[in-house]
Write an enzyme that holds these catalytic residues in place. Structure first.
Site, PDB file in Angstrom:
ATOM      1  CE  LYS A  23      -3.669  -0.595  -0.353  1.00 40.56           C
ATOM      2  NZ  LYS A  23      -4.277  -0.998  -1.659  1.00 40.56           N
ATOM      3  NE  ARG A  27       0.348  -3.960 -10.001  1.00 43.83           N
ATOM      4  CZ  ARG A  27       0.882  -4.987 -10.665  1.00 43.83           C
ATOM      5  NH1 ARG A  27       1.416  -4.796 -11.863  1.00 43.83           N
ATOM      6  NH2 ARG A  27       0.885  -6.196 -10.143  1.00 43.83           N
ATOM      7  NE  ARG A 104      -0.076   5.868   1.280  1.00 45.54           N
ATOM      8  CZ  ARG A 104      -1.291   5.490   0.878  1.00 45.54           C
ATOM      9  NH1 ARG A 104      -1.509   4.232   0.492  1.00 45.54           N
ATOM     10  NH2 ARG A 104      -2.285   6.343   0.853  1.00 45.54           N
ATOM     11  CB  THR A 232     -13.412   6.378  -0.497  1.00 46.21           C
ATOM     12  OG1 THR A 232     -13.689   6.806  -1.829  1.00 46.21           O
ATOM     13  CG2 THR A 232     -13.650   7.533   0.458  1.00 46.21           C
ATOM     14  CG  HIS A 233      -7.900   5.777   2.853  1.00 46.18           C
ATOM     15  ND1 HIS A 233      -6.693   6.328   3.205  1.00 46.18           N
ATOM     16  CD2 HIS A 233      -7.633   4.924   1.831  1.00 46.18           C
ATOM     17  CE1 HIS A 233      -5.741   5.822   2.432  1.00 46.18           C
ATOM     18  NE2 HIS A 233      -6.284   4.976   1.593  1.00 46.18           N
TER      19      HIS A 233
END
Length: 266
Positions: A23, A27, A104, A232-233
């Site tokens: 995450k 990709r 991140r 959407t988180h």
């Protein structure tokens, strides 16, 4: 039917591996770099150095795309970064392997990770429930994978036992969204290939909220990452986010100091 003409080139072990993190934007890095004529990338995650090591290097090689002498083979499996045995196993394959780590903000990464799991298993406990062993004491449960992955400084130590920092390139998952050409420019430099992928390859997709390729490797059509990307988180209590920021801060600072790069997650 008669066999088609043999593909030119040879199947080779990868010279560069995107080893993490889940995450983080791995990709996107893979899809962007494979536009380069000097790069051939394996589309699926082989999970060789974590789950399939017993199958041997020849099995691993057989999965790779064919390359010419001038081309670099790349694969990505983000779980390698947190796999204890992966650094030694990759080192044993080739001590010259170049490693790419996409990182991140660990808080955002954990929420993204949870969001992905939730889409597959809607009955899992809440994010807050999984994050804390004791919320009132602010005790974070580091055994939960979504939390553990973001402790980058800890995992990095295993890699530095085998590889010098000069062989590891860190991509900012945030900058990959705001300045994809700039981040990919650095990746190309690290791989020792010409900067072919530039601003002209990208456009910003407002619906998804991240950059897409104007042309993909396989066709002249624009290419955006699949529907599983840019979800959407889940909404998380701001107080929980604050507690997690406090938890990650010392790890982040240690990570910045180790790699000599400030990712500005504070």
């Amino acid at each position: 039917s008669a066999p088609g003409p043999a593909r030119p080139g040879t199947k080779r072990l990868p010279r560069a591996i995107v080893v993490g993190v889940k995450k983080g934007g791995t990709r996107a890095v893979l899809e962007f770099i494979r536009v380069h004529p000097e790069v051939r990338a394996l589309g699926t995650e082989p999970h060789f150095f974590d789950r399939n090591y017993h199958r041997g290097l020849e099995w691993y090689r057989s999965l790779m795309p064919r390359t010419l002498d001038s081309q670099i083979t790349v694969e990505k499996t983000p779980s390698y970064f947190v796999t204890k045995e992966a650094p030694r196993r990759i080192f044993n394959m080739s001590r010259d392997t170049k490693l790419i780590v996409v990182v991140r903000n660990p808080v955002t990464r954990a929420i993204s990770d949870y969001t992905q799991t939730l889409s597959k298993k809607p009955d899992i406990p809440t994010f807050e429930g999984l994050t804390f062993r004791n919320r009132s004491l602010g005790l974070v449960d580091t055994s939960w994978n979504a939390i553990r992955i973001g402790m980058y400084a800890v995992h990095l130590q295993s890699w530095l036992q085998y590889f010098p920092l000069s062989q590891i390139h860190f991509v900012s998952g945030e900058k990959l969204i705001t300045d994809p050409a700039g981040e990919m420019g650095k990746v190309q430099d690290f791989l020792g290939i010409k900067r072919v992928i530039t601003d002209k390859h990208f456009y910003f997709n407002k619906t998804k909220g991240f950059p897409c390729l104007k042309k993909s490797e396989s066709s002249g059509l624009p290419r955006c990452l699949g529907k599983s990307k840019g979800r959407t988180h889940v909404q998380i209590d701001p107080e929980v986010i604050e507690q997690l920021r406090d938890f990650y801060r010392p790890y982040n600072i240690k990570f910045y100091e180790t790699v000599g790069q400030d990712f500005r997650w504070e």
